[in-house]
Design a protein around this motif. Structure first.
Motif, PDB file in Angstrom:
ATOM      1  N   ALA A 294      22.716  19.464  12.240  1.00 43.19           N
ATOM      2  CA  ALA A 294      22.812  19.200  13.684  1.00 43.19           C
ATOM      3  C   ALA A 294      22.554  17.726  13.972  1.00 43.19           C
ATOM      4  CB  ALA A 294      21.809  20.065  14.438  1.00 43.19           C
ATOM      5  N   ILE A 295      21.589  17.132  13.277  1.00 47.85           N
ATOM      6  CA  ILE A 295      21.312  15.705  13.447  1.00 47.85           C
ATOM      7  C   ILE A 295      22.503  14.881  12.983  1.00 47.85           C
ATOM      8  CG2 ILE A 295      19.882  13.771  12.630  1.00 47.85           C
ATOM      9  CD1 ILE A 295      17.527  15.737  12.535  1.00 47.85           C
ATOM     10  N   ALA A 319       4.378  19.282   1.617  1.00 46.99           N
ATOM     11  CA  ALA A 319       3.527  20.443   1.321  1.00 46.99           C
ATOM     12  C   ALA A 319       2.521  20.105   0.226  1.00 46.99           C
ATOM     13  CB  ALA A 319       4.393  21.627   0.905  1.00 46.99           C
ATOM     14  N   LEU A 320       2.964  19.365  -0.786  1.00 50.33           N
ATOM     15  CA  LEU A 320       2.078  18.937  -1.873  1.00 50.33           C
ATOM     16  C   LEU A 320       0.957  18.058  -1.326  1.00 50.33           C
ATOM     17  CD1 LEU A 320       1.451  18.658  -4.920  1.00 50.33           C
ATOM     18  CD2 LEU A 320       3.079  16.762  -4.984  1.00 50.33           C
ATOM     19  N   LEU A 321       1.328  17.108  -0.487  1.00 50.35           N
ATOM     20  CA  LEU A 321       0.343  16.203   0.113  1.00 50.35           C
ATOM     21  C   LEU A 321      -0.601  16.976   1.037  1.00 50.35           C
ATOM     22  CD1 LEU A 321      -0.558  13.264   0.423  1.00 50.35           C
ATOM     23  CD2 LEU A 321       1.087  13.021   2.288  1.00 50.35           C
ATOM     24  N   ALA A 322      -0.042  17.941   1.783  1.00 45.97           N
ATOM     25  CA  ALA A 322      -0.867  18.750   2.698  1.00 45.97           C
ATOM     26  C   ALA A 322      -1.934  19.522   1.937  1.00 45.97           C
ATOM     27  CB  ALA A 322       0.024  19.709   3.479  1.00 45.97           C
ATOM     28  N   GLY A 323      -1.584  20.024   0.751  1.00 44.49           N
ATOM     29  CA  GLY A 323      -2.548  20.773  -0.046  1.00 44.49           C
ATOM     30  C   GLY A 323      -3.740  19.943  -0.468  1.00 44.49           C
ATOM     31  N   PHE A 324      -3.522  18.664  -0.693  1.00 43.83           N
ATOM     32  CA  PHE A 324      -4.618  17.774  -1.089  1.00 43.83           C
ATOM     33  C   PHE A 324      -5.376  17.218   0.119  1.00 43.83           C
ATOM     34  CE2 PHE A 324      -2.149  17.523  -5.068  1.00 43.83           C
ATOM     35  CZ  PHE A 324      -3.174  17.697  -5.993  1.00 43.83           C
ATOM     36  N   MET A 325      -4.692  17.082   1.254  1.00 39.75           N
ATOM     37  CA  MET A 325      -5.288  16.408   2.407  1.00 39.75           C
ATOM     38  C   MET A 325      -5.798  17.366   3.486  1.00 39.75           C
ATOM     39  SD  MET A 325      -5.297  13.285   1.596  1.00 39.75           S
ATOM     40  CE  MET A 325      -5.853  12.652   3.189  1.00 39.75           C
ATOM     41  N   ASN A 326      -5.935  18.656   3.173  1.00 44.66           N
ATOM     42  CA  ASN A 326      -6.495  19.644   4.110  1.00 44.66           C
ATOM     43  C   ASN A 326      -5.616  19.833   5.341  1.00 44.66           C
ATOM     44  OD1 ASN A 326      -8.968  19.088   2.459  1.00 44.66           O
ATOM     45  ND2 ASN A 326      -9.089  17.280   3.760  1.00 44.66           N
ATOM     46  N   SER A 327      -4.311  19.704   5.164  1.00 36.64           N
ATOM     47  CA  SER A 327      -3.384  19.793   6.274  1.00 36.64           C
ATOM     48  C   SER A 327      -2.636  21.124   6.223  1.00 36.64           C
ATOM     49  CB  SER A 327      -2.394  18.620   6.208  1.00 36.64           C
ATOM     50  OG  SER A 327      -1.401  18.718   7.190  1.00 36.64           O
ATOM     51  N   VAL A 328      -1.537  21.212   6.949  1.00 35.13           N
ATOM     52  CA  VAL A 328      -0.599  22.325   6.843  1.00 35.13           C
ATOM     53  C   VAL A 328       0.757  21.727   6.493  1.00 35.13           C
ATOM     54  CG1 VAL A 328      -1.839  23.785   8.471  1.00 35.13           C
ATOM     55  CG2 VAL A 328      -0.078  22.250   9.322  1.00 35.13           C
ATOM     56  N   PRO A 329       1.646  22.475   5.843  1.00 38.10           N
ATOM     57  CA  PRO A 329       2.941  21.904   5.431  1.00 38.10           C
ATOM     58  C   PRO A 329       3.787  21.482   6.635  1.00 38.10           C
ATOM     59  CG  PRO A 329       2.487  23.959   4.279  1.00 38.10           C
ATOM     60  CD  PRO A 329       1.483  23.857   5.373  1.00 38.10           C
ATOM     61  N   ASP A 330       4.518  20.409   6.471  1.00 41.71           N
ATOM     62  CA  ASP A 330       5.362  19.871   7.541  1.00 41.71           C
ATOM     63  C   ASP A 330       6.831  19.911   7.146  1.00 41.71           C
ATOM     64  OD1 ASP A 330       3.369  18.795   9.559  1.00 41.71           O
ATOM     65  OD2 ASP A 330       2.657  17.824   7.734  1.00 41.71           O
ATOM     66  N   SER A 331       7.675  20.113   8.144  1.00 40.47           N
ATOM     67  CA  SER A 331       9.117  20.143   7.916  1.00 40.47           C
ATOM     68  C   SER A 331       9.818  19.544   9.128  1.00 40.47           C
ATOM     69  CB  SER A 331       9.584  21.582   7.678  1.00 40.47           C
ATOM     70  OG  SER A 331      10.979  21.624   7.444  1.00 40.47           O
ATOM     71  N   THR A 332      11.156  19.497   9.084  1.00 38.51           N
ATOM     72  CA  THR A 332      11.950  18.914  10.158  1.00 38.51           C
ATOM     73  C   THR A 332      11.689  19.636  11.483  1.00 38.51           C
ATOM     74  OG1 THR A 332      13.653  18.365   8.569  1.00 38.51           O
ATOM     75  CG2 THR A 332      14.277  18.321  10.883  1.00 38.51           C
ATOM     76  N   PHE A 333      11.466  18.862  12.536  1.00 36.85           N
ATOM     77  CA  PHE A 333      11.168  19.428  13.846  1.00 36.85           C
ATOM     78  C   PHE A 333      12.429  19.553  14.680  1.00 36.85           C
ATOM     79  CE2 PHE A 333       7.018  20.667  14.368  1.00 36.85           C
ATOM     80  CZ  PHE A 333       6.613  20.705  15.699  1.00 36.85           C
ATOM     81  N   GLY A 334      12.786  20.789  15.026  1.00 35.48           N
ATOM     82  CA  GLY A 334      14.017  21.041  15.753  1.00 35.48           C
ATOM     83  C   GLY A 334      14.040  20.470  17.154  1.00 35.48           C
ATOM     84  N   GLN A 335      12.856  20.382  17.813  1.00 36.24           N
ATOM     85  CA  GLN A 335      12.829  19.889  19.186  1.00 36.24           C
ATOM     86  C   GLN A 335      13.395  18.480  19.309  1.00 36.24           C
ATOM     87  OE1 GLN A 335      10.415  21.537  17.595  1.00 36.24           O
ATOM     88  NE2 GLN A 335       8.828  22.305  18.976  1.00 36.24           N
ATOM     89  N   ASN A 336      13.197  17.684  18.273  1.00 39.10           N
ATOM     90  CA  ASN A 336      13.625  16.288  18.346  1.00 39.10           C
ATOM     91  C   ASN A 336      15.123  16.117  18.173  1.00 39.10           C
ATOM     92  OD1 ASN A 336      10.651  16.348  17.271  1.00 39.10           O
ATOM     93  ND2 ASN A 336      10.941  14.346  18.211  1.00 39.10           N
ATOM     94  N   VAL A 337      15.803  17.140  17.648  1.00 44.97           N
ATOM     95  CA  VAL A 337      17.262  17.073  17.526  1.00 44.97           C
ATOM     96  C   VAL A 337      17.885  16.970  18.913  1.00 44.97           C
ATOM     97  CG1 VAL A 337      19.328  18.259  16.718  1.00 44.97           C
ATOM     98  CG2 VAL A 337      17.211  18.405  15.391  1.00 44.97           C
ATOM     99  N   GLY A 338      17.368  17.757  19.851  1.00 48.23           N
ATOM    100  CA  GLY A 338      17.882  17.729  21.209  1.00 48.23           C
ATOM    101  C   GLY A 338      17.661  16.388  21.878  1.00 48.23           C
ATOM    102  N   LEU A 339      16.533  15.741  21.580  1.00 46.70           N
ATOM    103  CA  LEU A 339      16.244  14.443  22.183  1.00 46.70           C
ATOM    104  C   LEU A 339      17.233  13.389  21.717  1.00 46.70           C
ATOM    105  CD1 LEU A 339      14.446  12.723  23.968  1.00 46.70           C
ATOM    106  CD2 LEU A 339      12.947  12.348  22.004  1.00 46.70           C
ATOM    107  N   ILE A 340      17.633  13.456  20.452  1.00 42.17           N
ATOM    108  CA  ILE A 340      18.624  12.502  19.933  1.00 42.17           C
ATOM    109  C   ILE A 340      19.939  12.667  20.685  1.00 42.17           C
ATOM    110  CG2 ILE A 340      20.001  11.872  17.908  1.00 42.17           C
ATOM    111  CD1 ILE A 340      17.575  12.689  16.184  1.00 42.17           C
TER     112      ILE A 340
END
Length: 483
Positions: A294-295, A319-340
């Motif tokens: 879509a992008i 996801a690998l970095l999140a596992g070490f940094m006490n985070s949650v996995p991140d992926s492409t954010f669909g909301q920002n597609v509409g803004l573009i």
């Protein structure tokens, strides 16, 4: 050197009046900027900042919602939730920068792709965290990240097996299964508590929903896109006046600092939680594929299989970095597609600024404490809208599927039916082995397995001559681009 003009003939188009033949002594002026794709354009600094800030504000509420819901369901204390919120903003920022700028030839799609916390990982994280604890949750996250990096390239070549039929079922079940999580946040999780299902809790949650609806109805453009943020902010103020919000922990939080890696101890690796998280990673890959295509349409740039592989690998790295940094996995954010599409601003360097701002936000623990102090009904009200919207997006994806002369309707029915079983009756698999309970009891995992297998069976292995294999138009385009 002169440019020879080939003779006119059957394979030669005659020179038009606008064509220019370059002489031996005069060179045509070169304009490198004119050859630059809008995606690679570097805008003036003020524009970079404000457009980047706009992207960050649009994805912020959705990004912090995942650690908020996770922390509330796992009954983590406010300080721990704040730590996860800040860590997530940090990892999301790093992933966003890598996606926009690139890192070596293996990571970064080099397009305006914003990374943020994915709801797809929420259910397996809740199940793993509740059953095995945080060290196992983060261990499975690390393993899934490595898995994602390794399979990114092969996955980019098998998109035809993940059409809208499969991804639509999965996205729909993600939204539907999380609505129960939202309900628990609103009414509380302890039926024995005196304030369980309190009327004022429910009214507060519905008030947040009403605010989000009103902002969407009365405003447009940027304000509409941050309606969930308005709902959370106004809901927090209302809850404070109702005596439900406690922001006392904010005063003791630092203004600047990063969380220590592996804050919850050494990661633990168990095969069943790893399988569940890897299944979620495959689903995320399918979601990202649709978003990136879509992008690509929005910015007018064709996405190749190599581009897609680098983007998917970055999701694995996040996801690998999140596992070490006490985070949650991140992926492409669909909301920002509409803004573009709305702003027509295609520069990937705008998104680089978004990533930098996210890193800065992740370095402010006091802000994380404010977000973590939001009461359950406020989070649950906003979550209800976002989760239901996720289900609606899944239904919208299923509209692209051809249901005539094939078994696709049956596939959708069985996949959603099996997926909803553990949501409707959580104890349905209680007499199964513990590991089997964990796999079958996940609505997302069950739906992925059923939808994928039935699609392979009916639309690839046992295709009748009058039933062409189902393939979503956007995935067919991607496959042609990978040839």
């Amino acid at each position: 050197m002169a440019i020879a003009t080939p003779p006119e003939g059957p394979g030669r188009v005659p020179l038009s009046a606008q064509e220019t033949v370059v002489s031996p002594t005069v060179r045509a002026p070169q304009s490198p900027a004119s050859d630059r794709h809008p995606v690679d354009e570097v805008l003036p600094i003020p524009q970079l900042f404000f457009f980047g800030l706009q992207h960050m504000l649009i994805m912020y509420a959705g990004c912090v919602a995942v650690p908020l819901v996770l922390g509330a369901v796992l009954k983590l204390d406010t300080h721990t939730i704040a730590l996860i919120v800040n860590a997530d903003l940090l990892v999301a920022g790093i992933a966003t920068i890598i996606q926009s700028v690139g890192l070596t030839r293996f990571f970064g799609i080099r397009m305006p792709v914003v990374a943020g916390a994915s709801f797809t990982f929420l259910t397996p994280m809740i199940l793993i965290g509740s059953e095995y604890g945080l060290p196992t949750m983060y261990g499975s996250m690390i393993a899934a990240g490595i898995f994602g990096i390794l399979v990114a390239r092969p996955f980019s070549k098998v998109l035809r097996y993940f059409p809208s039929l499969v991804t639509g079922c999965v996205i729909t079940i993600i939204g539907l299964s999380l609505i129960k999580v939202s309900a628990d946040l609103i009414i509380g999780s302890d039926p024995a508590a005196a304030d369980y299902a309190s009327v004022r809790y429910i009214l507060l949650a519905f008030g947040v929903v009403a605010i989000i609806i009103l902002v969407n109805r009365l405003f447009g453009g940027f304000v509409r896109n941050v309606s969930v943020l308005f709902g959370l902010a106004i809901g927090a103020v209302i809850s404070w006046f109702m005596g439900l919000a406690d922001f006392s922990s904010v005063a003791g939080a630092k203004w600047f600092g990063f969380s220590t890696p592996l804050q919850f101890g050494a990661p633990e690796f168990r095969i069943v939680p790893i399988i569940a998280m890897c299944v979620a990673m495959v689903v995320v890959f399918s979601e990202m594929t649709a978003c990136v295509l879509a992008i690509g349409d929005a910015v007018g740039k064709k996405v190749t299989d190599k581009d897609m592989a680098r983007g998917l690998a970055t999701d694995g790295l996040a996801a690998l970095l999140a596992g070490f940094m006490n985070s949650v996995p991140d992926s492409t954010f669909g909301q920002n597609v509409g803004l573009i599409s709305l702003t027509k601003v295609k520069s990937r360097y705008v998104i680089t600024v978004t990533g930098i701002l996210l890193v800065i936000m992740g370095a402010i623990p006091k802000l994380g404490e404010v977000v973590a102090s939001l009461p359950g009904p406020v989070i649950g009200g906003a979550g209800l809208v976002m989760f239901a919207m996720t289900a609606a997006v899944g239904i919208q994806m299923l509209q692209k599927v051809d249901f005539e002369g094939n078994q696709n309707l049956l596939i959708v029915a069985v996949a959603l039916g099996v997926g909803m079983l553990p949501v409707a009756v959580p104890t349905i698999y209680q007499k199964f082995d513990q590991d089997a309970q964990f796999i079958l009891g996940s609505a997302i995992t069950a739906t992925v397995v059923v939808a994928l297998l039935l699609n392979l069976l009916f639309n690839h292995l046992l295709v009748r001559k009058e039933e062409p294999a189902t393939e979503a138009p956007e995935l067919a385009e991607a496959r042609e681009g990978t040839a």
